[in-house]
Structures are given as structure tokens and as C-alpha cells.
Design a protein around this motif. Structure first.
Motif, PDB file in Angstrom:
ATOM      1  N   ARG A  15      -0.770   5.639   2.894  1.00 12.23           N
ATOM      2  CA  ARG A  15      -0.622   4.422   2.097  1.00 12.23           C
ATOM      3  C   ARG A  15      -1.911   4.025   1.374  1.00 12.23           C
ATOM      4  N   ALA A  16      -2.894   4.917   1.385  1.00 15.32           N
ATOM      5  CA  ALA A  16      -4.180   4.590   0.755  1.00 15.32           C
ATOM      6  C   ALA A  16      -4.005   4.375  -0.739  1.00 15.32           C
ATOM      7  N   THR A  17      -4.776   3.423  -1.244  1.00 16.63           N
ATOM      8  CA  THR A  17      -4.710   3.100  -2.660  1.00 16.63           C
ATOM      9  C   THR A  17      -6.113   2.993  -3.228  1.00 16.63           C
ATOM     10  N   SER A  18      -6.224   3.310  -4.524  1.00 16.20           N
ATOM     11  CA  SER A  18      -7.519   3.174  -5.202  1.00 16.20           C
ATOM     12  C   SER A  18      -7.746   1.751  -5.688  1.00 16.20           C
ATOM     13  N   GLY A  19      -6.734   0.926  -5.546  1.00 15.28           N
ATOM     14  CA  GLY A  19      -6.862  -0.475  -5.930  1.00 15.28           C
ATOM     15  C   GLY A  19      -7.459  -1.289  -4.806  1.00 15.28           C
ATOM     16  N   VAL A  20      -6.991  -2.516  -4.685  1.00 18.59           N
ATOM     17  CA  VAL A  20      -7.497  -3.391  -3.632  1.00 18.59           C
ATOM     18  C   VAL A  20      -6.932  -2.930  -2.293  1.00 18.59           C
ATOM     19  N   GLY A  77      -5.940  -2.774   1.745  1.00 12.69           N
ATOM     20  CA  GLY A  77      -5.532  -3.725   2.755  1.00 12.69           C
ATOM     21  C   GLY A  77      -6.495  -3.721   3.930  1.00 12.69           C
ATOM     22  N   LEU A  78      -6.195  -4.526   4.943  1.00 18.59           N
ATOM     23  CA  LEU A  78      -7.072  -4.632   6.105  1.00 18.59           C
ATOM     24  C   LEU A  78      -7.155  -3.307   6.855  1.00 18.59           C
ATOM     25  N   ALA A  79      -6.009  -2.627   7.012  1.00 19.04           N
ATOM     26  CA  ALA A  79      -5.999  -1.362   7.744  1.00 19.04           C
ATOM     27  C   ALA A  79      -6.829  -0.307   7.023  1.00 19.04           C
ATOM     28  N   GLN A  80      -6.700  -0.218   5.696  1.00 23.41           N
ATOM     29  CA  GLN A  80      -7.474   0.760   4.944  1.00 23.41           C
ATOM     30  C   GLN A  80      -8.957   0.421   4.980  1.00 23.41           C
ATOM     31  N   ASN A  81      -9.287  -0.853   4.864  1.00 27.67           N
ATOM     32  CA  ASN A  81     -10.690  -1.267   4.965  1.00 27.67           C
ATOM     33  C   ASN A  81     -11.287  -0.867   6.307  1.00 27.67           C
TER      34      ASN A  81
END
Length: 254
Positions: free
Chosen positions: A52-57, A59-63
Motif C-alpha cells: 500500500r506504499a504511496t509516493s504521496g502523503v 500514512g502512519l503505518a508507512q511512516n
């Protein structure tokens, strides 16, 4: 549960593993089960974040995942001087897995053993780090990787030369070999005992606090839990860094 068998019985009950078999072939089922569950949790979390990784903003989990990956990657770049695509993923796995092992110590000491007793399990030790078999198994995997990369990078003759001719030259081969054997054996033993000793002591303190009157337990338990968060993180960090250092030395070909 503290009243069952007195204080000594309560402590022994919480530190006795659920096991099958005898002697060398004894299996600690609780250590194997919780290690597998926590390892699966680690894989599931990072896999789901990667999908679910995104190059945009983010989420908390990706951060959170990116912060851990960047932290581990920095440690590898600062410490490891060889070339290997395995070291960074290995370091990430070790840090997260050992941290999750240790984090089981933050659960109430009676919670999972009580659930286990309802299911008919006489014993249940929920912190894999308090089992010397678990910490030793993990350190032995690092030990075998050290020898694998030492032979791969230096060659079999270079490895034999290193074991027999350092640090005092070829004229003292037996003495050199004895020192190197002691040095290499000390690596997995120190890794296993350091992690086991710190977490075993921490778990024992939680058990002793649970034996105190209910009014006193929060007064001592909360500060110890806050301090123990630092301990479980530090022990995971130390295990990871020493693994990187040992594998970096194995890659030194001079």
C-alpha cells in the motif's frame, strides 16, 4: 494466581516452559509458537505496508515502517564495510523480531498463562527472550553466517590461514588456533546470554511486582514498565549491531 503454591511456586510456574520430549530433544512449544506468531506478524506488517506504499502523503503505518527501515539502513551503512544484499534485510529482521520477542514482556504476567490454563496448558512462558534455547538458536544462526561469509570472501585457505596464523604468525599455529576458537565461540555465547540475561531479569521483576499487594503494584509496575521499554529496545539494537559488526569482520579479506 499468586496464592497457588506460594510465592516460590508462582515464580517457578511463570518461568517454566510448556515443553514436550526429554533431554536434548525437549521442545519448548511456547517459545516456538510465540516466535512463529511474532515472525508472521513482522512479515505481514511490512508486506502490507509495501503493498500500500504511496509516493504521496504516507500514512502512519508507512511512516513507521520507513522510519525503522531508514534507521536500520543507517546502522548497516555506518558499520558494514563489505558488499552484500543480505545484511540490511537480515539486520531489519533481527531488530524487529528480537524487539517483538522482548515486547511480550510488557503484557500482564498473568494474562496469557491464565488463558493457557483455561485451554488445559499447565505452563506457558510467553517471552521467547527469557528462554535460553530461543536466544541461543538465534545467535547460532548468526554464528553459521559468520563462517559462511568468512569462507566465501576469503576462500577456504584464507580462512584456515586466518584461524591459524593470526595474531602471532605461523610459528605459533596451535596457540593462534586456540585463541581464534575461543574468540569465535564467544560471539554466539555472548549474544545469547546478554539477551537472555537482561530479559529474564526484567520478567522476574514483573513477576515479583505481581506478588505485591494490588495497591502497590501500579506504583512500582508503571515506572518499571517505562524503564523496561528502553531495555527491550536497547537489547534488540545491541543484538542487531553486533550481528552487523561480526558479519562485517567476516567480509574483511585482508
Amino acid at each position: 494466581m499468586a496464592s497457588e503454591g506460594g510465592a516460590t511456586g508462582y515464580i517457578v510456574h511463570h518461568l517454566t516452559p510448556l515443553s514436550v520430549g526429554e533431554g536434548f530433544w525437549t521442545l519448548h512449544l511456547d517459545t516456538l509458537f510465540f516466535s512463529a506468531v511474532l515472525g508472521g506478524l513482522f512479515i505481514w506488517f511490512f508486506k502490507s505496508v509495501a503493498e500500500r506504499a504511496t509516493s504521496g502523503v504516507p500514512g502512519l503505518a508507512q511512516n513507521f515502517a520507513e522510519m525503522i527501515v531508514e534507521f536500520v539502513d543507517t546502522q548497516v551503512k555506518d558499520t558494514f564495510h563489505g558488499r552484500s544484499e543480505l545484511i540490511a534485510p537480515l539486520a531489519l529482521t533481527i531488530f524487529c523480531w528480537v524487539f517483538l520477542w522482548n515486547a511480550m514482556d510488557m503484557l500482564p504476567v498473568d494474562l496469557l498463562p491464565m488463558i493457557g490454563s483455561v485451554m488445559g496448558m499447565e505452563y506457558m512462558r510467553v517471552v521467547p527472550s527469557t528462554d535460553l534455547n530461543g536466544t541461543f538458536a538465534l545467535s547460532l544462526s548468526v554464528f553459521f553466517l559468520i563462517f559462511f561469509y568468512s569462507i566465501k570472501v576469503k576462500g577456504i585457505f584464507g580462512f584456515i590461514k586466518e584461524m591459524t596464523c593470526t595474531p602471532f604468525g605461523p610459528w605459533l599455529m596451535p596457540f593462534n588456533l586456540m585463541l581464534k576458537v575461543v574468540e569465535e565461540l564467544a560471539k554466539p555465547i555472548s549474544l545469547a546470554l546478554r539477551l537472555f540475561g537482561n530479559l529474564y531479569a526484567g520478567e522476574l521483576v514483573f513477576i515479583l511486582i505481581a506478588l505485591l499487594p494490588p495497591v502497590v503494584q501500579p506504583l512500582l509496575g508503571f515506572p518499571w514498565a517505562i524503564f523496561h521499554i528502553l531495555v527491550i529496545t536497547l537489547q534488540a539494537f545491541i543484538f542487531m549491531v553486533l550481528t552487523i559488526v561480526y558479519l562485517s569482520l567476516a567480509h574483511e579479506d585482508h
